[in-house]
Design a protein around this motif. Structure first.
Motif, PDB file in Angstrom:
ATOM      1  N   GLN A 196       0.855  -1.179   0.000  1.00  0.00           N
ATOM      2  CA  GLN A 196       0.000   0.000   0.000  1.00  0.00           C
ATOM      3  C   GLN A 196       0.896   1.236   0.000  1.00  0.00           C
ATOM      4  N   PHE A 197       0.900   1.962  -1.106  1.00  0.00           N
ATOM      5  CA  PHE A 197       1.755   3.134  -1.252  1.00  0.00           C
ATOM      6  C   PHE A 197       1.025   4.404  -0.797  1.00  0.00           C
ATOM      7  N   ASP A 198       1.815   5.433  -0.501  1.00  0.00           N
ATOM      8  CA  ASP A 198       1.234   6.732  -0.178  1.00  0.00           C
ATOM      9  C   ASP A 198       0.647   7.360  -1.434  1.00  0.00           C
ATOM     10  N   ALA A 199      -0.199   8.353  -1.223  1.00  0.00           N
ATOM     11  CA  ALA A 199      -0.874   8.992  -2.353  1.00  0.00           C
ATOM     12  C   ALA A 199       0.103   9.742  -3.258  1.00  0.00           C
ATOM     13  N   ASP A 200       1.233  10.182  -2.715  1.00  0.00           N
ATOM     14  CA  ASP A 200       2.179  10.973  -3.507  1.00  0.00           C
ATOM     15  C   ASP A 200       3.268  10.111  -4.157  1.00  0.00           C
ATOM     16  N   VAL A 201       3.044   8.789  -4.227  1.00  0.00           N
ATOM     17  CA  VAL A 201       4.030   7.923  -4.852  1.00  0.00           C
ATOM     18  C   VAL A 201       4.191   8.289  -6.321  1.00  0.00           C
ATOM     19  N   GLN A 202       5.411   8.175  -6.829  1.00  0.00           N
ATOM     20  CA  GLN A 202       5.673   8.551  -8.218  1.00  0.00           C
ATOM     21  C   GLN A 202       6.766   7.680  -8.817  1.00  0.00           C
ATOM     22  N   ASN A 203       6.917   7.840 -10.110  1.00  0.00           N
ATOM     23  CA  ASN A 203       7.969   7.140 -10.850  1.00  0.00           C
ATOM     24  C   ASN A 203       7.900   5.628 -10.643  1.00  0.00           C
ATOM     25  N   ILE A 204       6.709   5.053 -10.806  1.00  0.00           N
ATOM     26  CA  ILE A 204       6.555   3.599 -10.759  1.00  0.00           C
ATOM     27  C   ILE A 204       6.998   3.054 -12.116  1.00  0.00           C
ATOM     28  N   ARG A 205       7.951   2.123 -12.110  1.00  0.00           N
ATOM     29  CA  ARG A 205       8.581   1.734 -13.371  1.00  0.00           C
ATOM     30  C   ARG A 205       9.203   0.349 -13.258  1.00  0.00           C
ATOM     31  N   ILE A 206       9.659  -0.155 -14.386  1.00  0.00           N
ATOM     32  CA  ILE A 206      10.566  -1.300 -14.400  1.00  0.00           C
ATOM     33  C   ILE A 206      11.871  -0.808 -15.008  1.00  0.00           C
ATOM     34  N   PHE A 207      12.969  -1.310 -14.515  1.00  0.00           N
ATOM     35  CA  PHE A 207      14.272  -0.829 -14.967  1.00  0.00           C
ATOM     36  C   PHE A 207      15.283  -1.965 -14.947  1.00  0.00           C
ATOM     37  N   ARG A 208      16.326  -1.789 -15.709  1.00  0.00           N
ATOM     38  CA  ARG A 208      17.419  -2.755 -15.730  1.00  0.00           C
ATOM     39  C   ARG A 208      18.730  -1.980 -15.766  1.00  0.00           C
ATOM     40  N   LEU A 209      19.184  -1.609 -16.930  1.00  0.00           N
ATOM     41  CA  LEU A 209      20.385  -0.800 -17.050  1.00  0.00           C
ATOM     42  C   LEU A 209      20.002   0.664 -17.210  1.00  0.00           C
ATOM     43  N   LYS A 210      20.972   1.539 -17.155  1.00  0.00           N
ATOM     44  CA  LYS A 210      20.726   2.969 -17.281  1.00  0.00           C
ATOM     45  C   LYS A 210      20.090   3.281 -18.633  1.00  0.00           C
ATOM     46  N   GLU A 212      17.076   2.288 -19.534  1.00  0.00           N
ATOM     47  CA  GLU A 212      16.112   1.256 -19.918  1.00  0.00           C
ATOM     48  C   GLU A 212      14.818   1.326 -19.109  1.00  0.00           C
ATOM     49  N   ASN A 213      14.580   2.436 -18.439  1.00  0.00           N
ATOM     50  CA  ASN A 213      13.342   2.586 -17.669  1.00  0.00           C
ATOM     51  C   ASN A 213      12.136   2.592 -18.597  1.00  0.00           C
ATOM     52  N   GLN A 214      11.057   1.949 -18.170  1.00  0.00           N
ATOM     53  CA  GLN A 214       9.806   1.981 -18.918  1.00  0.00           C
ATOM     54  C   GLN A 214       8.641   1.716 -17.977  1.00  0.00           C
ATOM     55  N   SER A 215       7.460   2.074 -18.427  1.00  0.00           N
ATOM     56  CA  SER A 215       6.268   1.883 -17.611  1.00  0.00           C
ATOM     57  C   SER A 215       5.981   0.398 -17.435  1.00  0.00           C
ATOM     58  N   ILE A 216       5.352   0.051 -16.315  1.00  0.00           N
ATOM     59  CA  ILE A 216       5.005  -1.341 -16.065  1.00  0.00           C
ATOM     60  C   ILE A 216       3.894  -1.767 -17.020  1.00  0.00           C
ATOM     61  N   PRO A 217       4.090  -2.825 -17.803  1.00  0.00           N
ATOM     62  CA  PRO A 217       3.059  -3.265 -18.753  1.00  0.00           C
ATOM     63  C   PRO A 217       1.851  -3.852 -18.033  1.00  0.00           C
ATOM     64  N   TYR A 218       0.690  -3.725 -18.645  1.00  0.00           N
ATOM     65  CA  TYR A 218      -0.533  -4.251 -18.068  1.00  0.00           C
ATOM     66  C   TYR A 218      -0.658  -5.762 -18.295  1.00  0.00           C
ATOM     67  N   GLU A 219      -0.038  -6.276 -19.357  1.00  0.00           N
ATOM     68  CA  GLU A 219      -0.158  -7.691 -19.673  1.00  0.00           C
ATOM     69  C   GLU A 219       0.698  -8.524 -18.725  1.00  0.00           C
ATOM     70  N   PRO A 220       0.107  -9.448 -17.965  1.00  0.00           N
ATOM     71  CA  PRO A 220       0.876 -10.255 -17.001  1.00  0.00           C
ATOM     72  C   PRO A 220       2.018 -11.033 -17.639  1.00  0.00           C
ATOM     73  N   ILE A 221       1.795 -11.619 -18.823  1.00  0.00           N
ATOM     74  CA  ILE A 221       2.826 -12.422 -19.471  1.00  0.00           C
ATOM     75  C   ILE A 221       4.006 -11.557 -19.889  1.00  0.00           C
ATOM     76  N   ARG A 222       3.722 -10.321 -20.330  1.00  0.00           N
ATOM     77  CA  ARG A 222       4.796  -9.419 -20.752  1.00  0.00           C
ATOM     78  C   ARG A 222       5.628  -8.969 -19.554  1.00  0.00           C
ATOM     79  N   LEU A 223       4.963  -8.687 -18.431  1.00  0.00           N
ATOM     80  CA  LEU A 223       5.688  -8.295 -17.228  1.00  0.00           C
ATOM     81  C   LEU A 223       6.566  -9.446 -16.739  1.00  0.00           C
ATOM     82  N   LYS A 224       6.043 -10.664 -16.772  1.00  0.00           N
ATOM     83  CA  LYS A 224       6.830 -11.826 -16.351  1.00  0.00           C
ATOM     84  C   LYS A 224       8.076 -11.977 -17.221  1.00  0.00           C
TER      85      LYS A 224
END
Length: 243
Positions: A196-210, A212-224
């Motif tokens: 449970q995050f606070d209301a002011d949470v920001q920059n929710i992402r997936i990352f690997r190397l510098k 390569e940040n991107q938004s979290i995909p909605y498709e479960p298989i793609r996120l896996k």
């Protein structure tokens, strides 16, 4: 009229008069249905494993889970006990030396003394634009990884005190790590969804190397698949946020 002459009315069985084309048509049709069934099962399995409530951490209560499908079918899935180990990932320590010295000298000394390389930076109050690699300083920061007990820190502190007269040691950052053993990649998604995050949470992402940040995909298989490729889930910025 042959049974195979009208494609839409072709029977779903093979007779003595069935042609090879009809046989191939049936095989392709069954293969397609099988592929679809496997895809649905994999999708459902990922969804089930992405739910924190479908995990059991008590060995005494560890029982097989029932995996249910939209068509009413269900299969029994044997669970594996997930082991959790919490520890300090790294500690950043700031310290001063009696005489000005260079970062590279301290790094070389600790590598020879401790037998392990450490990430060390120096602080300069003036001439910030000058190349600091060849500049001497009296204030340094060291990052100590894999801290299992106080002895790990005391050993480094003692060596710095004895060789450089180091003093004014201050812990500036602590990163905690919770390692989960025997867990599938979807478990990371389940943990993320359970927080449970606070209301002011920001920059929710997936990352690997510098870069390569991107938004979290909605498709479960793609996120896996991204998690299996080494991507991590990140929230906020550890350098300036409390959480």
């Amino acid at each position: 009229m042959h049974l195979e002459s009208v494609q839409d009315n072709s029977p779903n069985y093979v007779t003595m008069t069935s042609s090879i084309n009809h046989l191939h048509h049936l095989l392709n049709h069954y293969q397609s249905k099988w592929n679809h069934a496997v895809e649905v099962a994999e999708h459902q399995d990922i969804i089930e494993k992405s739910n924190i409530h479908n995990y059991e951490f008590d060995r005494k209560k560890l029982k097989p889970k029932m995996l249910s499908f939209k068509n009413g079918a269900s299969i029994q899935v044997q669970q594996s006990l997930i082991k959790i180990k919490s520890q300090i990932d790294f500690i950043n320590v700031s310290f001063n030396t009696i005489k000005a010295t260079q970062r590279s000298y301290i790094k070389k000394f600790l590598t020879e003394k401790i037998g392990k390389k450490h990430f060390i930076t120096e602080e300069h109050k003036h001439n910030a634009t000058v190349n600091t690699d060849s500049m001497a300083s009296c204030t340094f920061n060291i990052r100590i990884h894999d801290v299992s007990n106080k002895k790990c820190i005391h050993k480094i502190v003692h060596a710095l005190k004895k060789n450089y007269g180091a003093f004014n040691f201050r812990i500036t950052c602590i990163e905690l790590a919770h390692d989960f053993y025997n867990a599938p990649p979807e478990f990371l998604t389940a943990l993320f969804k359970s927080i449970q995050f606070d209301a002011d949470v920001q920059n929710i992402r997936i990352f690997r190397l510098k870069g390569e940040n991107q938004s979290i995909p909605y498709e479960p298989i793609r996120l896996k698949n991204l998690l299996l490729q080494g991507f991590n889930i990140g929230v906020n910025d550890y350098r300036k946020d409390d959480v």
